[in-house]
Motif scaffolding. Structure first.
Motif, PDB file in Angstrom:
ATOM      1  N   GLU A 111      31.642  19.097 -10.069  1.00 33.28           N
ATOM      2  CA  GLU A 111      30.300  19.673 -10.197  1.00 33.28           C
ATOM      3  C   GLU A 111      30.317  21.196 -10.319  1.00 33.28           C
ATOM      4  O   GLU A 111      29.563  21.769 -11.091  1.00 33.28           O
ATOM      5  N   LEU A 144      37.913  10.751 -21.855  1.00 34.30           N
ATOM      6  CA  LEU A 144      37.946   9.294 -21.714  1.00 34.30           C
ATOM      7  C   LEU A 144      39.288   8.729 -22.160  1.00 34.30           C
ATOM      8  O   LEU A 144      39.823   7.811 -21.548  1.00 34.30           O
ATOM      9  N   VAL A 162      24.648  17.126 -16.686  1.00 32.40           N
ATOM     10  CA  VAL A 162      25.083  15.758 -16.392  1.00 32.40           C
ATOM     11  C   VAL A 162      26.229  15.372 -17.324  1.00 32.40           C
ATOM     12  O   VAL A 162      27.224  14.786 -16.901  1.00 32.40           O
ATOM     13  N   PHE A 163      26.087  15.712 -18.567  1.00 32.67           N
ATOM     14  CA  PHE A 163      27.107  15.414 -19.562  1.00 32.67           C
ATOM     15  C   PHE A 163      28.415  16.138 -19.225  1.00 32.67           C
ATOM     16  O   PHE A 163      29.499  15.556 -19.284  1.00 32.67           O
ATOM     17  N   ARG A 213      34.381  15.054 -24.215  1.00 35.45           N
ATOM     18  CA  ARG A 213      34.167  13.805 -23.483  1.00 35.45           C
ATOM     19  C   ARG A 213      35.100  12.718 -24.001  1.00 35.45           C
ATOM     20  O   ARG A 213      35.705  11.989 -23.222  1.00 35.45           O
ATOM     21  N   HIS A 250      35.174  15.074 -15.214  1.00 35.12           N
ATOM     22  CA  HIS A 250      35.585  14.098 -14.200  1.00 35.12           C
ATOM     23  C   HIS A 250      34.900  14.324 -12.850  1.00 35.12           C
ATOM     24  O   HIS A 250      35.533  14.230 -11.804  1.00 35.12           O
ATOM     25  N   GLY A 251      33.623  14.668 -12.875  1.00 32.94           N
ATOM     26  CA  GLY A 251      32.845  14.797 -11.652  1.00 32.94           C
ATOM     27  C   GLY A 251      32.993  16.119 -10.924  1.00 32.94           C
ATOM     28  O   GLY A 251      32.454  16.268  -9.832  1.00 32.94           O
ATOM     29  N   ASP A 307      30.351  14.584 -16.363  1.00 36.18           N
ATOM     30  CA  ASP A 307      31.115  13.418 -16.800  1.00 36.18           C
ATOM     31  C   ASP A 307      32.379  13.841 -17.535  1.00 36.18           C
ATOM     32  O   ASP A 307      33.454  13.294 -17.310  1.00 36.18           O
ATOM     33  N   ARG A 350      41.853   9.274 -19.427  1.00 33.19           N
ATOM     34  CA  ARG A 350      41.688   8.363 -18.295  1.00 33.19           C
ATOM     35  C   ARG A 350      42.231   6.972 -18.592  1.00 33.19           C
ATOM     36  O   ARG A 350      42.756   6.304 -17.724  1.00 33.19           O
TER      37      ARG A 350
END
Length: 145
Positions: free
Chosen positions: A42, A114, A32-33, A110, A39-40, A36, A117
């Motif tokens: 999968e 961020l 899950v981390f 992460r 950027h999604g 994120d 973005r």
């Protein structure tokens, strides 16, 4: 059976069980981390997660195998517990350090993601170099060469 061999067997069973448990926990919650951080994406998150788990297993299983060797001879039940507590304590510290290292590195990724973005250009673009814009000199008057 020699008590030293018994301590080796118990050490291996517990160490391997702890390593598998920590790796599965990191894999399940780290996915899950990573999604994120990436950027999604999968598929990329799953691939990176799998690579991290394989690296985690290799480092920890290698350490467990290297730390198995012990020069002390175990003579009684007390010695078994002493050897096990020392060896398992070191394995737990290494597993904890590996876990904290993974979390630290992923958190750095992460944060960088961020920042990327949220970052806006310092000046809005107004054109390309070579185009006439507010920063270029006006064209010379007609006939004034």
């Amino acid at each position: 059976m020699d008590l030293t061999v018994v301590s080796y067997a118990v050490y291996l069973v517990i160490s391997l069980g702890l390593t598998v448990w920590v790796a599965r926990t990191l894999s399940r919650n780290g996915r899950v981390f990573l999604a994120d951080v990436l950027h999604g994406n999968e598929k990329l998150a799953d691939a990176v997660n799998h690579l991290l788990v394989v690296g985690f297993y290799l480092v920890n299983l290698g350490f467990i195998a290297l730390y198995l060797r012990d020069d002390t001879t175990v003579a009684d039940a007390r010695g078994v517990f002493e050897v096990l507590s020392r060896n398992l304590g070191v394995v737990l510290l290494v597993l904890g350090a590996m876990h904290l290292g993974n979390v630290y590195v992923l958190n750095r990724f992460r944060r960088r993601g961020l920042m990327d973005r949220e970052q806006v250009p310092p000046v809005a673009p107004q054109g390309y170099a070579g185009q006439q814009g507010p920063w270029t000199a006006p064209a010379s008057p007609a006939g004034g060469r």
